[in-house]
Design a protein around this motif. Structure first.
Motif, PDB file in Angstrom:
ATOM      1  N   LEU A   1       0.844  -1.186   0.000  1.00 59.88           N
ATOM      2  CA  LEU A   1       0.000   0.000   0.000  1.00 59.88           C
ATOM      3  C   LEU A   1       0.887   1.248   0.000  1.00 59.88           C
ATOM      4  CD1 LEU A   1      -2.687  -0.967   2.677  1.00 59.88           C
ATOM      5  CD2 LEU A   1      -2.614  -1.533   0.238  1.00 59.88           C
ATOM      6  N   SER A   2       0.397   2.270  -0.673  1.00 58.02           N
ATOM      7  CA  SER A   2       1.083   3.554  -0.692  1.00 58.02           C
ATOM      8  C   SER A   2       0.126   4.647  -0.267  1.00 58.02           C
ATOM      9  CB  SER A   2       1.606   3.872  -2.098  1.00 58.02           C
ATOM     10  OG  SER A   2       2.498   2.896  -2.557  1.00 58.02           O
ATOM     11  N   CYS A   3       0.672   5.685   0.330  1.00 55.27           N
ATOM     12  CA  CYS A   3      -0.138   6.843   0.718  1.00 55.27           C
ATOM     13  C   CYS A   3       0.709   8.087   0.513  1.00 55.27           C
ATOM     14  CB  CYS A   3      -0.581   6.723   2.160  1.00 55.27           C
ATOM     15  SG  CYS A   3      -1.537   8.126   2.753  1.00 55.27           S
ATOM     16  N   ALA A   4       0.239   8.955  -0.361  1.00 52.38           N
ATOM     17  CA  ALA A   4       0.977  10.162  -0.699  1.00 52.38           C
ATOM     18  C   ALA A   4       0.256  11.387  -0.165  1.00 52.38           C
ATOM     19  CB  ALA A   4       1.140  10.270  -2.210  1.00 52.38           C
ATOM     20  N   ALA A   5       0.987  12.225   0.545  1.00 49.90           N
ATOM     21  CA  ALA A   5       0.437  13.475   1.058  1.00 49.90           C
ATOM     22  C   ALA A   5       0.794  14.603   0.107  1.00 49.90           C
ATOM     23  CB  ALA A   5       0.988  13.762   2.439  1.00 49.90           C
ATOM     24  N   SER A   6      -0.173  15.475  -0.134  1.00 49.22           N
ATOM     25  CA  SER A   6       0.064  16.606  -1.026  1.00 49.22           C
ATOM     26  C   SER A   6      -0.656  17.833  -0.499  1.00 49.22           C
ATOM     27  CB  SER A   6      -0.413  16.275  -2.447  1.00 49.22           C
ATOM     28  OG  SER A   6      -1.800  16.033  -2.455  1.00 49.22           O
ATOM     29  N   GLY A   7      -0.229  19.000  -0.985  1.00 46.01           N
ATOM     30  CA  GLY A   7      -0.848  20.245  -0.557  1.00 46.01           C
ATOM     31  C   GLY A   7       0.180  21.169   0.049  1.00 46.01           C
ATOM     32  N   SER A   8      -0.306  22.105   0.839  1.00 45.80           N
ATOM     33  CA  SER A   8       0.556  23.097   1.459  1.00 45.80           C
ATOM     34  C   SER A   8       1.159  22.512   2.736  1.00 45.80           C
ATOM     35  CB  SER A   8      -0.246  24.366   1.774  1.00 45.80           C
ATOM     36  OG  SER A   8       0.582  25.327   2.384  1.00 45.80           O
ATOM     37  N   ILE A   9       2.261  21.800   2.576  1.00 49.93           N
ATOM     38  CA  ILE A   9       2.863  21.062   3.669  1.00 49.93           C
ATOM     39  C   ILE A   9       4.189  21.676   4.066  1.00 49.93           C
ATOM     40  CG2 ILE A   9       3.843  18.837   4.369  1.00 49.93           C
ATOM     41  CD1 ILE A   9       1.842  17.528   2.407  1.00 49.93           C
ATOM     42  N   PHE A  10       4.320  21.997   5.357  1.00 49.63           N
ATOM     43  CA  PHE A  10       5.599  22.450   5.869  1.00 49.63           C
ATOM     44  C   PHE A  10       6.416  21.261   6.366  1.00 49.63           C
ATOM     45  CE2 PHE A  10       8.724  25.218   7.513  1.00 49.63           C
ATOM     46  CZ  PHE A  10       9.068  24.780   8.777  1.00 49.63           C
TER      47      PHE A  10
ATOM     48  N   THR B   1       9.303  12.899  -0.688  1.00 47.73           N
ATOM     49  CA  THR B   1       8.087  12.919  -1.507  1.00 47.73           C
ATOM     50  C   THR B   1       6.826  12.759  -0.672  1.00 47.73           C
ATOM     51  OG1 THR B   1       8.427  10.558  -1.928  1.00 47.73           O
ATOM     52  CG2 THR B   1       9.215  12.095  -3.602  1.00 47.73           C
ATOM     53  N   ASN B   2       6.957  12.748   0.652  1.00 45.14           N
ATOM     54  CA  ASN B   2       5.795  12.658   1.558  1.00 45.14           C
ATOM     55  C   ASN B   2       4.953  11.417   1.288  1.00 45.14           C
ATOM     56  OD1 ASN B   2       6.483  15.105   2.817  1.00 45.14           O
ATOM     57  ND2 ASN B   2       5.363  16.274   1.274  1.00 45.14           N
ATOM     58  N   VAL B   3       5.616  10.298   1.131  1.00 43.86           N
ATOM     59  CA  VAL B   3       4.921   9.041   0.856  1.00 43.86           C
ATOM     60  C   VAL B   3       5.260   8.018   1.940  1.00 43.86           C
ATOM     61  CG1 VAL B   3       4.592   7.148  -0.761  1.00 43.86           C
ATOM     62  CG2 VAL B   3       4.960   9.458  -1.620  1.00 43.86           C
ATOM     63  N   VAL B   4       4.244   7.280   2.357  1.00 41.97           N
ATOM     64  CA  VAL B   4       4.442   6.179   3.299  1.00 41.97           C
ATOM     65  C   VAL B   4       3.995   4.890   2.615  1.00 41.97           C
ATOM     66  CG1 VAL B   4       2.180   6.478   4.403  1.00 41.97           C
ATOM     67  CG2 VAL B   4       4.042   5.368   5.653  1.00 41.97           C
ATOM     68  N   TYR B   5       4.754   3.827   2.852  1.00 42.74           N
ATOM     69  CA  TYR B   5       4.479   2.534   2.232  1.00 42.74           C
ATOM     70  C   TYR B   5       4.225   1.475   3.308  1.00 42.74           C
ATOM     71  CZ  TYR B   5       6.859   4.836  -1.674  1.00 42.74           C
ATOM     72  OH  TYR B   5       7.236   5.715  -2.649  1.00 42.74           O
ATOM     73  N   LEU B   6       3.287   0.593   3.038  1.00 42.15           N
ATOM     74  CA  LEU B   6       3.040  -0.546   3.924  1.00 42.15           C
ATOM     75  C   LEU B   6       3.201  -1.814   3.098  1.00 42.15           C
ATOM     76  CD1 LEU B   6       2.198  -1.468   6.781  1.00 42.15           C
ATOM     77  CD2 LEU B   6      -0.155  -1.571   5.929  1.00 42.15           C
ATOM     78  N   GLN B   7       4.305  -2.511   3.313  1.00 44.39           N
ATOM     79  CA  GLN B   7       4.534  -3.788   2.652  1.00 44.39           C
ATOM     80  C   GLN B   7       3.916  -4.880   3.500  1.00 44.39           C
ATOM     81  OE1 GLN B   7       6.052  -4.543  -0.375  1.00 44.39           O
ATOM     82  NE2 GLN B   7       5.314  -6.621   0.036  1.00 44.39           N
ATOM     83  N   MET B   8       2.976  -5.612   2.921  1.00 43.83           N
ATOM     84  CA  MET B   8       2.238  -6.639   3.655  1.00 43.83           C
ATOM     85  C   MET B   8       2.555  -7.997   3.048  1.00 43.83           C
ATOM     86  SD  MET B   8      -1.429  -4.701   4.128  1.00 43.83           S
ATOM     87  CE  MET B   8      -1.834  -4.803   2.396  1.00 43.83           C
ATOM     88  N   ASN B   9       3.194  -8.844   3.832  1.00 44.61           N
ATOM     89  CA  ASN B   9       3.547 -10.193   3.398  1.00 44.61           C
ATOM     90  C   ASN B   9       2.804 -11.230   4.232  1.00 44.61           C
ATOM     91  OD1 ASN B   9       5.442  -9.053   1.596  1.00 44.61           O
ATOM     92  ND2 ASN B   9       7.054  -9.101   3.150  1.00 44.61           N
ATOM     93  N   SER B  10       2.797 -12.448   3.739  1.00 51.40           N
ATOM     94  CA  SER B  10       2.142 -13.553   4.454  1.00 51.40           C
ATOM     95  C   SER B  10       0.732 -13.178   4.898  1.00 51.40           C
ATOM     96  CB  SER B  10       2.982 -13.968   5.668  1.00 51.40           C
ATOM     97  OG  SER B  10       4.286 -14.341   5.290  1.00 51.40           O
TER      98      SER B  10
END
Length: 119
Positions: free
Chosen positions: A19-28, A74-83
């Protein structure tokens, strides 16, 4: 600020998804980022969180199977899900504590992505 989650789908038991989640916008800056999930008929529960320094914490149910990582540039978080197991079936939501250019930190949520583990 928007969080865009992606990567869900149907997978067989024992399989993997990322899973990926990207944050965008006016981010400090972004402090903690994480994933929660909500299975049918159950309350939303924490899956994993990660600090801006990259320190991750996991629910006992996913330890050793899931790995959380982030790319601060790049303000992205990843969730690698195995098994994956059938009990991992849920809608997965990402969140992030974001400080904008103006204002203090606030918690934002993504729209959710469905993960179905079934044969």
């Amino acid at each position: 600020v928007q969080l865009q989650a992606s990567g869900g789908g149907l997978v067989q038991p024992g399989g993997s998804l990322r899973l990926s989640c990207a944050a965008s916008g006016s981010i400090f800056s972004i402090n903690n980022m994480g994933w929660y999930r909500q299975a049918p008929g159950k309350q939303r529960e924490l899956v994993a969180t990660i600090t801006s320094a990259g320190s991750a914490a996991y629910a006992d149910s996913v330890k050793g199977r899931f790995t959380l990582s982030r790319r601060n540039a790049t303000n992205v978080v990843y969730l690698q899900m195995n098994s994956l197991k059938p009990e991992d079936t849920a809608v997965y939501y990402c969140n992030a504590v974001v400080t904008q250019v103006v204002g203090g930190p606030r918690l934002y949520w993504g729209q959710g992505t469905l993960v179905t583990v079934s044969s």
